[in-house]
Design a protein around this motif. Structure first.
Motif, PDB file in Angstrom:
ATOM      1  N   ASP A 276      23.375   8.949   7.480  1.00 40.49           N
ATOM      2  CA  ASP A 276      23.856   9.383   6.168  1.00 40.49           C
ATOM      3  C   ASP A 276      23.081  10.614   5.697  1.00 40.49           C
ATOM      4  O   ASP A 276      23.657  11.553   5.142  1.00 40.49           O
ATOM      5  N   THR A 277      21.789  10.601   5.914  1.00 41.75           N
ATOM      6  CA  THR A 277      20.951  11.739   5.520  1.00 41.75           C
ATOM      7  C   THR A 277      21.348  12.995   6.280  1.00 41.75           C
ATOM      8  O   THR A 277      21.451  14.090   5.708  1.00 41.75           O
ATOM      9  N   THR A 280      24.793  14.233   5.016  1.00 47.38           N
ATOM     10  CA  THR A 280      24.665  14.811   3.675  1.00 47.38           C
ATOM     11  C   THR A 280      24.018  16.188   3.738  1.00 47.38           C
ATOM     12  O   THR A 280      24.483  17.140   3.086  1.00 47.38           O
ATOM     13  N   THR A 283      26.556  18.656   5.219  1.00 50.81           N
ATOM     14  CA  THR A 283      27.614  18.995   4.257  1.00 50.81           C
ATOM     15  C   THR A 283      27.089  19.926   3.170  1.00 50.81           C
ATOM     16  O   THR A 283      27.733  20.923   2.819  1.00 50.81           O
ATOM     17  N   GLU A 284      25.929  19.603   2.629  1.00 50.95           N
ATOM     18  CA  GLU A 284      25.371  20.409   1.535  1.00 50.95           C
ATOM     19  C   GLU A 284      25.066  21.832   1.971  1.00 50.95           C
ATOM     20  O   GLU A 284      25.262  22.787   1.204  1.00 50.95           O
ATOM     21  N   ASP A 455      34.778  18.011  -1.752  1.00 51.66           N
ATOM     22  CA  ASP A 455      33.673  18.949  -1.510  1.00 51.66           C
ATOM     23  C   ASP A 455      34.132  20.407  -1.488  1.00 51.66           C
ATOM     24  O   ASP A 455      33.317  21.314  -1.288  1.00 51.66           O
ATOM     25  N   ILE A 489      29.160  10.238   2.499  1.00 51.12           N
ATOM     26  CA  ILE A 489      29.573  11.471   1.830  1.00 51.12           C
ATOM     27  C   ILE A 489      30.971  11.911   2.243  1.00 51.12           C
ATOM     28  O   ILE A 489      31.638  12.659   1.532  1.00 51.12           O
ATOM     29  N   TRP A 490      31.461  11.436   3.375  1.00 50.59           N
ATOM     30  CA  TRP A 490      32.806  11.779   3.844  1.00 50.59           C
ATOM     31  C   TRP A 490      33.833  10.704   3.513  1.00 50.59           C
ATOM     32  O   TRP A 490      34.990  10.804   3.922  1.00 50.59           O
TER      33      TRP A 490
END
Length: 751
Positions: A276-277, A280, A283-284, A455, A489-490
């Motif tokens: 997850d990290t 994320t 993506t960011e 996003d 996040i997705w």
């Protein structure tokens, strides 16, 4: 915060309405109250007035009668038809936060035998509260607002009593005319604006706007209200990256710089929390690079393309003559004013025609289709108050509407037993680790689609990002897919609420549908696994051969042709054919996650795929968007998400076990199923179909699949006096039809 409001009767005239909209745009007017609007009746009996890109339209509750009031609302302002708005074509109530605006056209009822005027129908008194603006064309004369006029008008005393009983305050300047026609000696006052006590000193700057082309003057005033809700500032529903103006070189450079210290490796093992990290962070950084090199689009207020300087000059001349006419005490310039107004309105007509003729002549053939799109009845109207069936009350707030939409449009799927994957070993399926070619194909320009998810990342941005950092993409997606994990996040989506066409009552939540926009970076993973499963569907026994929809190079036409061919083959064998059509209720939304996982396990599919599907369908979040507003994300308990590349193939796998009978021919196009029986007689066909449908409904229950019985249809492909009926297991009788529409194609009994 201020809000400008304009009220005017446009006499059902197109040029006048165009003039009003242009003036409203120039003066930054947010609310336009129209009496006697021009109304166009479109397909499906939908209605609209003149469309403008900066405004949406609200109409009264009018049933079948032609509405004689309407409102234009700026797209930057949140407003809606009040749940208290009466069922009346001549009166409407809109709510702008805690402000109530009543728009009235006082005229005889169009259909009532008593021909009661609007103010005599008893609808106004209950509508007026302490924060009310009452405005419109009242067609009533009284010395209070027109000192030179005697008291005149139907039920004038009733109206005066209403004003006194509700402590309404008149904003009009007494004697200042609002209506004039050439046969009149002077303008009279029939267009009025009242406010209730709670808005005293909060509605200011009342004035007349004379140069609009109507025989009614426009009345303009400003609302001062600290809590006035301008939605656009807090809404991202109209904001996206404008990739046409992107600096892709800068985007690539920034992306490479940001991932310089990316130290994750494909060969390492990571926990779900760590994955997850990674997702994320990935993506960011892509979003950050986009923010630094791609401007965002925003809604802007534009005049219509045919509006020109000549029209401005004519309008200015009209305004000048209006002033001279007034200064002469309405004795001079009467004819000049009449000519100037007609010239101005005719010029608007000519400017529109000239612009669109030039547009079609000077452009290529594609412009014809563009022009055709402009003629369609595309209009944005706010969602009205929604009925809460449990409490039998209508909800008008955005938050309450969202709750009702979520409850109704996303029913929880069937609950089934959890799947135990402890010690699970898959069968021999062709399922290698992620290949770079697979990733390249999923990130290529071949993938069409310009709509971003929450996003704001689009496929075009993904293509450019992959070109800049292909190795980083490979690391991230390899870790996620090979492990079998879809990051949080997705698993977010924005659901846009849209009206279904031809629904009788749009206060019911079921009269709407949801278009879900998923994060495009997550779609890369979904697309890769969807392609793998689609390949297996064509080369193995993953699906039943009769399952057509959602598969490569197979369409609804193919399914229809197969059914037609089956009927013709049976005819050649001197057999009669009967077909029963079934529909799976809810389709994607009703898929049970645990049951789907159990089917995947029964098939012996790779554990990484099963784990990925489990992750993909768990803890999903959705935010609803409509009326220029977007709510916060909420956890959503539903089946397979709409809009995902992998959803169709997962649904086909979910229903694969329904097609076990060998006594009928199955055809399935996603959730639409046909069962075709053939024999020497229609009665024998019914016997076969009743037995098979009993089995398939039983199989459905075993697999947490529910059929929408109301959509079940039967057809006998033979013209016969004897038309045997079919009885479903619950004793419901299905009568045969002469024609049936299936997959958009009409089948006739004589086919």
């Amino acid at each position: 915060m201020i809000c400008k409001v304009l009220q005017i009767n446009v006499n059902k005239a197109t040029p006048t309405t165009e003039s009003v909209l242009q003036k409203a745009l120039e003066l930054s007017i947010e609310v336009i109250l129209i009496q006697e609007p021009i109304i166009f009746i479109g397909s499906n009996n939908s209605i609209r007035s003149i469309v403008h890109s900066s405004y949406y339209q609200i109409f009264p509750n009018f049933n079948i009668l032609r509405p004689r009031v309407m409102c234009y609302i700026s797209k930057s302002l949140k407003a809606s038809l009040s749940p208290d708005s009466p069922q009346d074509p001549d009166c409407m109530v809109i709510d702008v936060n805690s402000i109530r605006i009543i728009n009235v056209y006082n005229e005889k009822h169009q259909d009532d035998p008593n021909r009661a005027y609007t103010i005599s129908r008893g609808i106004l008194p209950p509508l007026i509260n302490k924060s009310t603006i009452l405005a419109g064309d009242f067609n009533i004369h009284h010395p209070w607002w027109d000192p030179l006029s005697p008291k005149r008008g139907v039920n004038i005393d009733e109206f005066i009593d209403l004003i006194y009983n509700k402590d309404l305050i008149l904003l009009n300047e007494p004697g200042k005319g609002t209506f004039y026609r050439n046969h009149m000696i002077r303008p009279t006052v029939i267009d009025l604006t009242f406010i209730s006590e709670g808005l005293n000193n909060k509605v200011i700057d009342w004035q007349i706007v004379p140069d609009l082309g109507s025989d009614h003057m426009g009345l303009l005033f400003t609302i001062l209200w600290p809590s006035l809700n301008k939605s656009l500032e807090s809404s991202s529903s109209y904001i996206r990256f404008n990739t046409k103006l992107a600096d892709w070189k800068l985007f690539s450079l920034n992306l490479k710089t940001q991932f310089r210290d990316f130290n994750y490796k494909v060969e390492n093992q990571y926990s779900n929390l760590e994955l997850d990290t990674i997702a994320t962070l990935f993506t960011e950084k892509v979003i950050e690079a986009a923010n630094s090199s791609i401007p965002k689009t925003t809604t802007s207020k534009y005049a219509k393309p045919w509006w020109n300087d000549d029209l401005k000059v004519l309008r200015k001349n009209l305004n000048k003559l209006n002033r001279k006419f007034k200064d002469s005490n309405y004795t001079e310039y009467k004819e000049d004013l009449k000519v100037a107004k007609n010239t101005y309105l005719q010029a608007i007509k000519k400017a529109k025609i000239s612009h669109w003729n030039t547009f079609l002549i000077n452009n290529d053939s594609k412009s014809i289709f563009k022009a055709m799109s402009y003629t369609k009845d595309i209009i944005v109207q706010p969602v009205p108050s929604i009925l809460n069936i449990e409490t039998n009350t209508k909800e008008s707030s955005f938050e309450a509407k969202c709750d009702l939409f979520r409850t109704t449009l996303f029913p929880p799927p069937p609950i089934t037993k959890e799947v135990d994957l402890e010690g699970y070993r898959s069968k021999e399926w062709q399922w290698p680790v992620l290949d770079e070619t697979e990733l390249l194909n999923a990130c290529s320009t071949k993938i069409k689609g310009k709509t971003p998810g929450p996003d704001l990342i689009t496929q075009e941005i993904i293509v450019q990002a992959y070109k800049a950092i292909p190795s980083i993409f490979y690391i991230v997606y390899s870790l996620l897919l090979n492990t079998g994990y879809h990051p949080k996040i997705w698993k977010q989506a924005t659901g846009f609420i849209l009206k279904k066409s031809n629904k009788p009552d749009y206060s019911l939540p079921k009269a709407y549908r949801v278009i879900s926009l998923l994060n495009c970076l997550g779609k890369v993973s979904e697309r890769i696994f969807a392609r793998r499963l689609s390949y297996l569907a064509e080369t193995t026994i993953l699906l039943h051969p009769s399952q057509i929809g959602g598969r490569l190079k197979k369409s609804a036409i193919d399914a229809a042709l197969l059914l037609h061919t089956e009927v013709e083959l049976n005819k050649s064998k001197k057999l009669v054919t009967s077909t029963l059509f079934l529909d799976i209720k809810g389709a994607f939304d009703h898929v049970s996650k645990n049951r789907l996982l159990q089917i995947l396990k029964n098939l012996g599919l790779p554990k990484s795929l099963i784990l990925w599907v489990k992750s993909f369908l768990s803890d999903r979040k959705l935010r609803l968007a409509f009326d220029n507003s977007i709510e916060l994300f909420h956890l959503i308990n539903t089946g397979i998400p709409q809009g995902s590349p992998i959803s169709p193939i997962l649904f086909l796998i979910y229903i694969r076990d329904l097609f076990k009978s060998t006594s009928v021919t199955h055809l399935s196009y996603l959730d639409d199923i046909s069962l075709t029986a053939s024999s020497k007689s229609l009665k024998q066909n019914i016997v076969i179909l009743e037995r098979v449908v009993k089995d398939i409904i039983s199989l459905g229950k075993e697999n947490a699949i529910i059929f929408d019985i109301a959509k079940t249809e039967l057809i006998h492909f033979k013209k016969s006096r004897l038309k045997p009926i079919l009885t479903l297991p619950d004793s419901l009788i299905i009568k045969p039809k002469e024609t049936v529409k299936w997959l958009g194609i009409h089948f006739d009994q004589n086919t």
